[in-house]
Design an enzyme around this catalytic site. Sequence first.
Site, PDB file in Angstrom:
ATOM      1  N   ARG B  37       0.825  -1.222   0.000  1.00  0.00           N
ATOM      2  CA  ARG B  37       0.000   0.000   0.000  1.00  0.00           C
ATOM      3  C   ARG B  37       0.854   1.265   0.000  1.00  0.00           C
ATOM      4  O   ARG B  37       0.536   2.217  -0.711  1.00  0.00           O
ATOM      5  CB  ARG B  37      -1.044  -0.004   1.102  1.00  0.00           C
ATOM      6  CG  ARG B  37      -0.580  -0.169   2.493  1.00  0.00           C
ATOM      7  CD  ARG B  37      -1.649  -0.915   3.281  1.00  0.00           C
ATOM      8  NE  ARG B  37      -1.529  -2.333   2.997  1.00  0.00           N
ATOM      9  CZ  ARG B  37      -2.557  -3.159   2.836  1.00  0.00           C
ATOM     10  NH1 ARG B  37      -3.775  -2.745   3.000  1.00  0.00           N
ATOM     11  NH2 ARG B  37      -2.344  -4.412   2.549  1.00  0.00           N
ATOM     12  N   THR B  38       1.919   1.287   0.800  1.00  0.00           N
ATOM     13  CA  THR B  38       2.732   2.500   0.866  1.00  0.00           C
ATOM     14  C   THR B  38       3.486   2.712  -0.447  1.00  0.00           C
ATOM     15  O   THR B  38       3.464   3.790  -1.029  1.00  0.00           O
ATOM     16  CB  THR B  38       3.711   2.422   2.056  1.00  0.00           C
ATOM     17  OG1 THR B  38       2.977   2.089   3.234  1.00  0.00           O
ATOM     18  CG2 THR B  38       4.398   3.753   2.263  1.00  0.00           C
ATOM     19  N   LYS B  65      26.409  -5.255  -3.222  1.00  0.00           N
ATOM     20  CA  LYS B  65      27.872  -5.278  -3.350  1.00  0.00           C
ATOM     21  C   LYS B  65      28.543  -4.690  -2.113  1.00  0.00           C
ATOM     22  O   LYS B  65      29.731  -4.405  -2.126  1.00  0.00           O
ATOM     23  CB  LYS B  65      28.305  -4.499  -4.586  1.00  0.00           C
ATOM     24  CG  LYS B  65      27.761  -5.011  -5.917  1.00  0.00           C
ATOM     25  CD  LYS B  65      28.245  -4.132  -7.062  1.00  0.00           C
ATOM     26  CE  LYS B  65      27.537  -4.487  -8.366  1.00  0.00           C
ATOM     27  NZ  LYS B  65      27.782  -3.505  -9.427  1.00  0.00           N
ATOM     28  N   ARG B  87      11.750   3.385   3.019  1.00  0.00           N
ATOM     29  CA  ARG B  87      11.291   2.433   4.033  1.00  0.00           C
ATOM     30  C   ARG B  87      12.467   1.539   4.371  1.00  0.00           C
ATOM     31  O   ARG B  87      13.118   0.976   3.483  1.00  0.00           O
ATOM     32  CB  ARG B  87      10.137   1.583   3.522  1.00  0.00           C
ATOM     33  CG  ARG B  87       9.902   0.354   4.414  1.00  0.00           C
ATOM     34  CD  ARG B  87       8.612  -0.331   4.179  1.00  0.00           C
ATOM     35  NE  ARG B  87       7.502   0.504   4.590  1.00  0.00           N
ATOM     36  CZ  ARG B  87       6.258   0.059   4.718  1.00  0.00           C
ATOM     37  NH1 ARG B  87       5.976  -1.197   4.469  1.00  0.00           N
ATOM     38  NH2 ARG B  87       5.294   0.878   5.080  1.00  0.00           N
ATOM     39  N   HIS B 115       5.837   5.979  11.181  1.00  0.00           N
ATOM     40  CA  HIS B 115       5.300   5.823   9.834  1.00  0.00           C
ATOM     41  C   HIS B 115       4.407   7.053   9.604  1.00  0.00           C
ATOM     42  O   HIS B 115       3.180   6.954   9.603  1.00  0.00           O
ATOM     43  CB  HIS B 115       4.508   4.515   9.741  1.00  0.00           C
ATOM     44  CG  HIS B 115       4.144   4.100   8.355  1.00  0.00           C
ATOM     45  ND1 HIS B 115       4.330   4.916   7.259  1.00  0.00           N
ATOM     46  CD2 HIS B 115       3.591   2.955   7.875  1.00  0.00           C
ATOM     47  CE1 HIS B 115       3.896   4.284   6.189  1.00  0.00           C
ATOM     48  NE2 HIS B 115       3.457   3.104   6.524  1.00  0.00           N
TER      49      HIS B 115
END
Lengths: 304, 304, 304
Positions: B37-38, B65, B87, B115
């Site tokens: 959703r985000t 890497k 995120r 959030h």
Amino acid sequence: MLLDRAVHYRAMVRAGRVSEALRGVAVCLAFFEDSTRTRVSFVLAAQRLGAIPVMLFAQGSSMSKGETLLDTLRTVVSMKVDLVVVRHRAAGAAAYLARHLDAGVINAGDGTHEHPTQGLLDLLTLRDAWHGRFEGRRIAIVGDLAHSRVARSAMFGLRTLGASVTVAGPATLLPAGIEAFGCEVAPSVEQAMRGADAVMALRIQRERMEQSLIPSTHEYARVWGVNAERVELMKPDAVVMHPGPFNRDVEITSDVVDGPRSVIWRQVENGAAVRCAVLERCAQGRRALTAAEWPEPLSVEVPE
Amino acid sequence: MLLDRAVHYRAMVRAGRVSEALRGVAVCLAFFEDSTRTRVSFVLAAQRLGAIPVMLFAQGSSMSKGETLLDTLRTVVSMKVDLVVVRHRAAGAAAYLARHLDAGVINAGDGTHEHPTQGLLDLLTLRDAWHGRFEGRRIAIVGDLAHSRVARSAMFGLRTLGASVTVAGPATLLPAGIEAFGCEVAPSVEQAMRGADAVMALRIQRERMEQSLIPSTHEYARVWGVNAERVELMKPDAVVMHPGPFNRDVEITSDVVDGPRSVIWRQVENGAAVRCAVLERCAQGRRALTAAEWPEPLSVEVPE
Amino acid sequence: MLLDRAVHYRAMVRAGRVSEALRGVAVCLAFFEDSTRTRVSFVLAAQRLGAIPVMLFAQGSSMSKGETLLDTLRTVVSMKVDLVVVRHRAAGAAAYLARHLDAGVINAGDGTHEHPTQGLLDLLTLRDAWHGRFEGRRIAIVGDLAHSRVARSAMFGLRTLGASVTVAGPATLLPAGIEAFGCEVAPSVEQAMRGADAVMALRIQRERMEQSLIPSTHEYARVWGVNAERVELMKPDAVVMHPGPFNRDVEITSDVVDGPRSVIWRQVENGAAVRCAVLERCAQGRRALTAAEWPEPLSVEVPE
């Protein structure tokens, strides 16, 4: 008609043009199985028409947290996504979503069941090859009929338009009662292809060997493969098709893929055009109708 | 105010329109944890506003890497990327990046910490439900408070706007000293919900069971789940929220999710609108200010 | 000239502007190896110029079904994709595709062979640092020359423009006969850097240690690392380069990365600009020429 609209879009794509037909329309491309040609052609189609594409894969999504397919897509649709293009391993997935989502749902392949936009591109390719007439024409479809959603969708369309279909393949890969689809079953690839107006070779998946459904790729090629010698059995203007991805020198020889009868790359080109037409049609439907009046989805429901 | 701007964008999204407000603004969506959703709502928001989105995942990037998070994003920002939506599983990741990057940084969830755009969409949803007034209103937040960045961000916003918060959950999932956030702790879900104006059920993650923090999903549902009977304890116009993805019939029953009190899908819709407003606000900041004058980021710093 | 066009695009990128130069041009970004800077800069460049980007990875594509690289890309090109940007572990992959595809092919790194757009961004960075003159200038390239496509492409360009190149590195990581590329070999990093106008530190891959080609990262840093003391051996206006991603305090110390001589972030910025110029050039080629007249691709063929 949808195929005529696809021809219109084929010209637009060939000219490298874009349109604003779907400006502001958000399209979710929900691909839960690997795909190149279907996924890429839908992504290109959405962008060429000015739509807003958003990708959704099982990995990296909330489905990895245990959310159901329906709840995940309900979430996406709640963000005002108008169209959902879905590929899923479960037969009936698209039809199920179409019944429960307030969005246009386009089936991009559901298990071994249907692949309607592939069926449409096959029809467009044959309409060109056959100069617009399907009546009196016959196609041979060869190989793994049991697992092929491509074959199902093509047979459905071809029968509707008046062509006849002969199938051939190993007994382990022919579904019982396939004649009910209105096709004939030939005992060998030669008999299926003799006098045909087209042949469609189907992809053999390696896992079929592990399941002992076919002996070896070499053996398969020898008995059921479409090769140059067998192509000669068809009518002089007959064409060779394959939905891809193909295993060169297994279900079809490399020289036939690249030979003059092959319309394999035209199938791909037509796929890009067909997907433009399908997106446009579904977006028009969304704009013109309320959800309650929403017409039958492109996907076909599975009989319970 | 940001929520009013979100209401403006909600109308734009509902109408299926697009704007050129962020034309030429490049937005990097750096998602190092799973998200539907985000991520999808930010991708849609960026495109609806005419911005240029570019995805960054841990897999397939230079971080595989051994490059550090900061160096990877410094690299992206050096290509003239104006906004970074991040995120990350580490609490404080966004605040850390905001201090070191010459770009607008938007926190899309940092570990168990914050959030903020979820907090904003929850506020918008409640502002609608409560007809614009937070004073005198009370919300029950139920479940895994200890691991919920959603609960933290919501509590912070709700307290600021004057609503009161009651929390309830298993003792193993209530952080010690949670009262310091200005909320009351109720001994049972019934006592938390009785007379409340809203309830927010929090997601239970399966791994909590493996950690022996909860006994079983069945047991959890019986003792702490939000169900129809418990919803009746709230005020008649009270609403039911869940940040998603939800476990049907664990922390919330399926009939409540789909019932008349549920505003869960409105939360999702508001999320799409809030992200448009946040992107716009941050892009304006970038355009109007030099880096030195850059205001406090949306993300909140972790106390060392 | 391509670098001048890159300077034009650098100004456009810095100003956060977009253009319609490549409107309707579809660009496939086929990345079969991990990449952040190259992939992201091409994605941004394509979108800034108004092109239609489409991503292709090995995972999630038909190549996971056994399709060959060429057939997968032939499929994509059949959908009217004009340009293919390809990164692949096989040396010569881009050149091979360029010979067989009816599309412009841009090499974004092929094994240990070439990385032409990196070479161009290095040239642009040095042209700025050296005020437009390459004659009489000398660069030291230090580290894993054997596996570095970056070093190869840079050396090729620098020699063409008149600069001289000194290389240094562990004997296990210096290809035999490297002098044939027109460079000098120095026995130590100090001798390579003394009096140089620039140094380019190359990335050390951890797997080289497992292959026993270098003893340990600590040992490597001590003997071959670019550090502040060694930087002082160069001319006063000399600059420090690294293609990234870098291992801080292995092949280059952290203070040098972030120090005043470092042009590492300018390399990244120039990369974004160079990729705009390269996409534009290739698209112009596609539009002006038929396939038969198609000029030499950017990629360089591998000698058989």
